[in-house]
Design a protein around this motif. Structure first.
Motif, mmCIF file in Angstrom:
data_model
loop_
_atom_site.group_PDB
_atom_site.id
_atom_site.type_symbol
_atom_site.label_atom_id
_atom_site.label_comp_id
_atom_site.label_asym_id
_atom_site.label_seq_id
_atom_site.Cartn_x
_atom_site.Cartn_y
_atom_site.Cartn_z
ATOM 1 N N ARG A 26 32.220 32.619 48.329
ATOM 2 C CA ARG A 26 33.380 32.892 47.486
ATOM 3 C C ARG A 26 34.418 31.790 47.646
ATOM 4 O O ARG A 26 34.719 31.364 48.748
ATOM 5 C CB ARG A 26 33.989 34.248 47.840
ATOM 6 C CG ARG A 26 33.066 35.413 47.539
ATOM 7 C CD ARG A 26 33.729 36.737 47.841
ATOM 8 N NE ARG A 26 32.856 37.854 47.512
ATOM 9 C CZ ARG A 26 33.187 39.122 47.657
ATOM 10 N NH1 ARG A 26 34.373 39.446 48.140
ATOM 11 N NH2 ARG A 26 32.326 40.073 47.323
ATOM 12 N N PRO A 28 38.334 30.887 46.508
ATOM 13 C CA PRO A 28 39.597 31.243 45.854
ATOM 14 C C PRO A 28 40.200 30.029 45.165
ATOM 15 O O PRO A 28 40.133 28.910 45.677
ATOM 16 C CB PRO A 28 40.471 31.706 47.027
ATOM 17 C CG PRO A 28 39.934 30.979 48.216
ATOM 18 C CD PRO A 28 38.468 30.768 47.970
ATOM 19 N N ARG A 49 30.698 35.122 32.499
ATOM 20 C CA ARG A 49 31.961 34.753 33.168
ATOM 21 C C ARG A 49 31.748 33.621 34.190
ATOM 22 O O ARG A 49 32.274 33.657 35.293
ATOM 23 C CB ARG A 49 32.608 35.958 33.843
ATOM 24 C CG ARG A 49 32.903 37.119 32.933
ATOM 25 C CD ARG A 49 33.981 38.038 33.490
ATOM 26 N NE ARG A 49 33.690 38.521 34.818
ATOM 27 C CZ ARG A 49 32.986 39.613 35.110
ATOM 28 N NH1 ARG A 49 32.470 40.340 34.128
ATOM 29 N NH2 ARG A 49 32.787 39.992 36.350
ATOM 30 N N THR A 77 34.856 36.859 39.704
ATOM 31 C CA THR A 77 34.714 38.209 40.235
ATOM 32 C C THR A 77 36.047 38.904 40.492
ATOM 33 O O THR A 77 36.071 40.120 40.679
ATOM 34 C CB THR A 77 33.889 38.204 41.533
ATOM 35 O OG1 THR A 77 34.390 37.207 42.430
ATOM 36 C CG2 THR A 77 32.424 37.909 41.238
ATOM 37 N N SER A 78 37.132 38.169 40.519
ATOM 38 C CA SER A 78 38.449 38.804 40.634
ATOM 39 C C SER A 78 39.521 37.828 40.176
ATOM 40 O O SER A 78 39.362 36.618 40.307
ATOM 41 C CB SER A 78 38.731 39.245 42.072
ATOM 42 O OG SER A 78 38.950 38.144 42.917
ATOM 43 N N PHE A 79 40.590 38.373 39.609
ATOM 44 C CA PHE A 79 41.726 37.527 39.274
ATOM 45 C C PHE A 79 42.968 38.398 39.113
ATOM 46 O O PHE A 79 42.896 39.574 38.773
ATOM 47 C CB PHE A 79 41.460 36.720 37.993
ATOM 48 C CG PHE A 79 41.539 37.512 36.717
ATOM 49 C CD1 PHE A 79 42.699 37.513 35.960
ATOM 50 C CD2 PHE A 79 40.461 38.274 36.283
ATOM 51 C CE1 PHE A 79 42.783 38.243 34.780
ATOM 52 C CE2 PHE A 79 40.538 39.003 35.107
ATOM 53 C CZ PHE A 79 41.704 38.985 34.356
ATOM 54 N N THR A 80 44.082 37.776 39.402
ATOM 55 C CA THR A 80 45.378 38.419 39.190
ATOM 56 C C THR A 80 46.293 37.408 38.521
ATOM 57 O O THR A 80 46.194 36.204 38.768
ATOM 58 C CB THR A 80 46.009 38.890 40.510
ATOM 59 O OG1 THR A 80 46.127 37.772 41.408
ATOM 60 C CG2 THR A 80 45.169 39.974 41.168
ATOM 61 N N TYR A 87 47.289 32.118 37.541
ATOM 62 C CA TYR A 87 46.231 33.030 37.956
ATOM 63 C C TYR A 87 45.767 32.709 39.374
ATOM 64 O O TYR A 87 45.620 31.543 39.748
ATOM 65 C CB TYR A 87 45.024 32.934 37.023
ATOM 66 C CG TYR A 87 45.227 33.562 35.667
ATOM 67 C CD1 TYR A 87 44.963 34.905 35.450
ATOM 68 C CD2 TYR A 87 45.667 32.795 34.589
ATOM 69 C CE1 TYR A 87 45.133 35.478 34.198
ATOM 70 C CE2 TYR A 87 45.847 33.355 33.337
ATOM 71 C CZ TYR A 87 45.577 34.707 33.144
ATOM 72 O OH TYR A 87 45.752 35.269 31.904
ATOM 73 N N LEU A 89 42.422 33.483 41.336
ATOM 74 C CA LEU A 89 41.101 34.004 41.013
ATOM 75 C C LEU A 89 40.099 33.680 42.113
ATOM 76 O O LEU A 89 40.339 32.832 42.972
ATOM 77 C CB LEU A 89 40.626 33.474 39.667
ATOM 78 C CG LEU A 89 40.509 31.958 39.485
ATOM 79 C CD1 LEU A 89 39.093 31.488 39.791
ATOM 80 C CD2 LEU A 89 40.896 31.557 38.081
ATOM 81 N N THR A 90 38.976 34.379 42.067
ATOM 82 C CA THR A 90 37.887 34.150 43.009
ATOM 83 C C THR A 90 36.596 33.932 42.233
ATOM 84 O O THR A 90 36.257 34.719 41.347
ATOM 85 C CB THR A 90 37.707 35.343 43.958
ATOM 86 O OG1 THR A 90 38.908 35.545 44.706
ATOM 87 C CG2 THR A 90 36.557 35.098 44.935
ATOM 88 N N THR A 92 32.498 33.649 42.733
ATOM 89 C CA THR A 92 31.372 33.920 43.625
ATOM 90 C C THR A 92 30.203 33.054 43.189
ATOM 91 O O THR A 92 29.757 33.134 42.042
ATOM 92 C CB THR A 92 30.979 35.401 43.582
ATOM 93 O OG1 THR A 92 32.095 36.191 44.020
ATOM 94 C CG2 THR A 92 29.799 35.670 44.504
#
Length: 214
Positions: A26, A28, A49, A77-80, A87, A89-90, A92
């Motif tokens: 992973r 970031p 994605r 796989t993730s974001f804010t 943003y 984000l991560t 993978t």
């Protein structure tokens, strides 16, 4: 596990010196440039994605440097989103790829036609390193961390599985971009561990990258 049949023929690429993504690891990222915000928005609209992380080659033009031949695609796989439109984000890691050609188009970010051939190992199960001498490895790693003023949770490192340990250190250790590329291109976990140990040992001796990888 990501089916090979789902891998696209083209991927958006994010050329970022020194940023290494490996399969099943992973990474970031902090995204704020408008072109990469556009890339993120477009990636979110696709079923896979995927975003390709790749090293720019040294010595090329500043605005659009040439790219290394091999990169690694990661699934978002993730974001804010922050209040100011950035943003966190991560990605993978899914699989490495080989660049066939860069695609001219109307997107503000770069895209490449890629081949996934030769990287079937990336889509398989977690790798193990049967010849991994952890005592020798951790002895060298401890000296390397001390000489660079680095700190870590040694207990967690020692308890980590082979792949998580080797890939995490490959991504996090402060090596030059060409060293990161060598770690990315290692064909197996054992080869990556051997390359990583070579880089650590030559860094301790003050050796250069060319010497370390010969």
């Amino acid at each position: 596990m990501f089916p090979k049949s789902d891998l696209p023929e083209t991927v958006p690429v994010f050329p970022l010196p020194g940023a290494l993504l490996l399969p099943r690891a992973r990474l970031p990222l902090h995204i704020f440039e408008p072109r990469y915000l556009a890339m993120l928005d477009d990636a979110l609209k696709t079923p896979d994605r995927l975003i390709g992380m790749i090293q720019p080659r040294e010595g090329g033009p500043t605005g659009s440097p040439s790219l290394q031949a091999i990169g690694c695609a990661g699934r978002l796989t993730s974001f804010t989103e922050t209040d100011d439109g950035r943003y966190m984000l991560t990605l993978t890691g899914i699989s490495r790829f080989r660049v066939i050609e860069e695609i001219d188009g109307f997107t503000p970010y770069r895209r490449c036609k890629v081949s996934w051939t030769g990287f079937d190992r990336d889509l398989g199960a977690t790798e193990h390193d049967p010849n991994f001498d952890r005592d020798v490895f951790f002895s060298a790693l401890n000296r390397f961390f001390e000489s660079n003023g680095l700190q870590t949770d040694w207990e967690s490192l020692k308890e980590a599985e082979d792949e998580l340990l080797i890939n995490s250190l490959s991504m996090l250790c402060p090596f030059e971009p060409e060293d990161k590329q060598a770690l990315l291109e290692a064909p197996s976990l054992q080869t990556r561990r051997e390359t990583l140990l070579t880089l650590i040992e030559f860094a301790m001796r003050g050796g250069g990258t060319e010497d370390a990888l010969q």
